[in-house]
Structure formats: structure tokens, C-alpha cells
Design a protein around this motif. Sequence first.
Motif, PDB file in Angstrom:
ATOM      1  N   LYS A  32       0.524  -1.287  -0.186  1.00 43.44           N
ATOM      2  CA  LYS A  32      -0.050   0.242  -0.077  1.00 43.44           C
ATOM      3  C   LYS A  32       1.011   1.142   0.208  1.00 43.44           C
ATOM      4  O   LYS A  32       0.349   2.217  -0.338  1.00 43.44           O
ATOM      5  N   LYS A  56       3.875   3.346  -4.707  1.00 37.44           N
ATOM      6  CA  LYS A  56       3.335   2.608  -6.324  1.00 37.44           C
ATOM      7  C   LYS A  56       4.195   1.261  -6.513  1.00 37.44           C
ATOM      8  O   LYS A  56       5.360   0.489  -6.358  1.00 37.44           O
ATOM      9  N   ASN A  63       3.502   5.609  -2.666  1.00 33.99           N
ATOM     10  CA  ASN A  63       1.772   5.944  -3.258  1.00 33.99           C
ATOM     11  C   ASN A  63       1.333   8.290  -2.775  1.00 33.99           C
ATOM     12  O   ASN A  63       1.608   8.118  -1.598  1.00 33.99           O
ATOM     13  N   ASP A  64       0.214   7.728  -3.889  1.00 33.71           N
ATOM     14  CA  ASP A  64       0.264   9.582  -3.327  1.00 33.71           C
ATOM     15  C   ASP A  64       0.106   9.945  -2.011  1.00 33.71           C
ATOM     16  O   ASP A  64      -0.309  10.961  -1.547  1.00 33.71           O
ATOM     17  N   GLU A  65      -0.836   9.390  -2.282  1.00 28.76           N
ATOM     18  CA  GLU A  65      -2.169   9.823  -0.463  1.00 28.76           C
ATOM     19  C   GLU A  65      -0.838   9.439   0.510  1.00 28.76           C
ATOM     20  O   GLU A  65      -1.021   9.497   1.725  1.00 28.76           O
ATOM     21  N   PHE A  66       0.598   8.793   0.536  1.00 30.27           N
ATOM     22  CA  PHE A  66       1.705   9.028   1.078  1.00 30.27           C
ATOM     23  C   PHE A  66       3.003  10.203   1.266  1.00 30.27           C
ATOM     24  O   PHE A  66       3.199  10.308   1.951  1.00 30.27           O
ATOM     25  N   GLN A 123       3.411  12.728   3.999  1.00 29.23           N
ATOM     26  CA  GLN A 123       3.435  12.674   5.960  1.00 29.23           C
ATOM     27  C   GLN A 123       4.438  12.485   6.214  1.00 29.23           C
ATOM     28  O   GLN A 123       5.535  12.252   5.340  1.00 29.23           O
TER      29      GLN A 123
END
Length: 149
Positions: free
Chosen positions: A8, A11, A82-85, A88
Amino acid sequence: MEKLDPIKLFKEAPVQMTMRRATFDRLQIRPSINYRGRTQDEVFFQKQDGANVEFEVVRRMDFEPEGVFEITVVYNVRRVLNDEFVGQDIDFREMLRTYEIKDFNVLCGGNLFASMSLMVSQLTQASNGIPMVSPPVYCGIAAKPASAE
């Protein structure tokens, strides 16, 4: 820290692998000694540059007690978050401490440890004509040898 699943986290893009170095040192062999081979893998966080994260993967092969040879193969692995991370605050060093064997195989891509195994085989074959095949999967850090009884 909650375990971050590498499937997850990164990518599905191809894993970029670059061999940094390979060393092969022949050591003395004492005929009356029984040698026990060891294979150890370590993965270190190197840096993060935006969405790109780099790790260093080191495979060492040697013997207990010291003798025969020592081989070290070092690769750099680059993964894309991945873009969501992206952005962060992820402590990648701590993340590596939470990983299990299967996580390292995913993190580094299936071919990295096979490539390291092939390199070890080529070095040992060039040295004595007999290739020594190391495991084509993550081996972790070898346990301390059992105490002599």
C-alpha cells in the motif's frame, strides 16, 4: 508505530535497483576446522526526496569461524510512494524495524535478492570453479551461533 504495508505504501511502478559494489575477500582455510556458512541481509533507509525513497540493501556471506571467504554485495533500491503518503512524516528507519521477511521481499522487489544470489554465485564460481548459491530471498540477520557444549 503501526506497520505500513509496503504494497500500500509504494506505487506498483518497477523497483529501481542499482548495484553499488561487490567485494570478495579470500581468507585462509585451515584443513582441521569445520566451517559453517552464514548469509545475512540488512536493509537501511538512505533518504527521501519528495515521493522517492531510497534504501541500501547489503548481503554478507562469511563463515563461522572466520575463514574461506567473505562476500559483500550492496544495492541501492529506489521506490516511489503512493500519492496518499507523499508529504507525511514517516520514520522509515522505524518502519524497517516492524517489517517481517515477506515485507522485505516486497519492499525490495522480487528480483533484488535473486540478483544478489546470482552475483554471489558468479564471484564464487570465478574464484574456485564451483558456484555457491545464496538464498534468492531476504535472509535477515543471522542469529548468534550456538555456544559450544
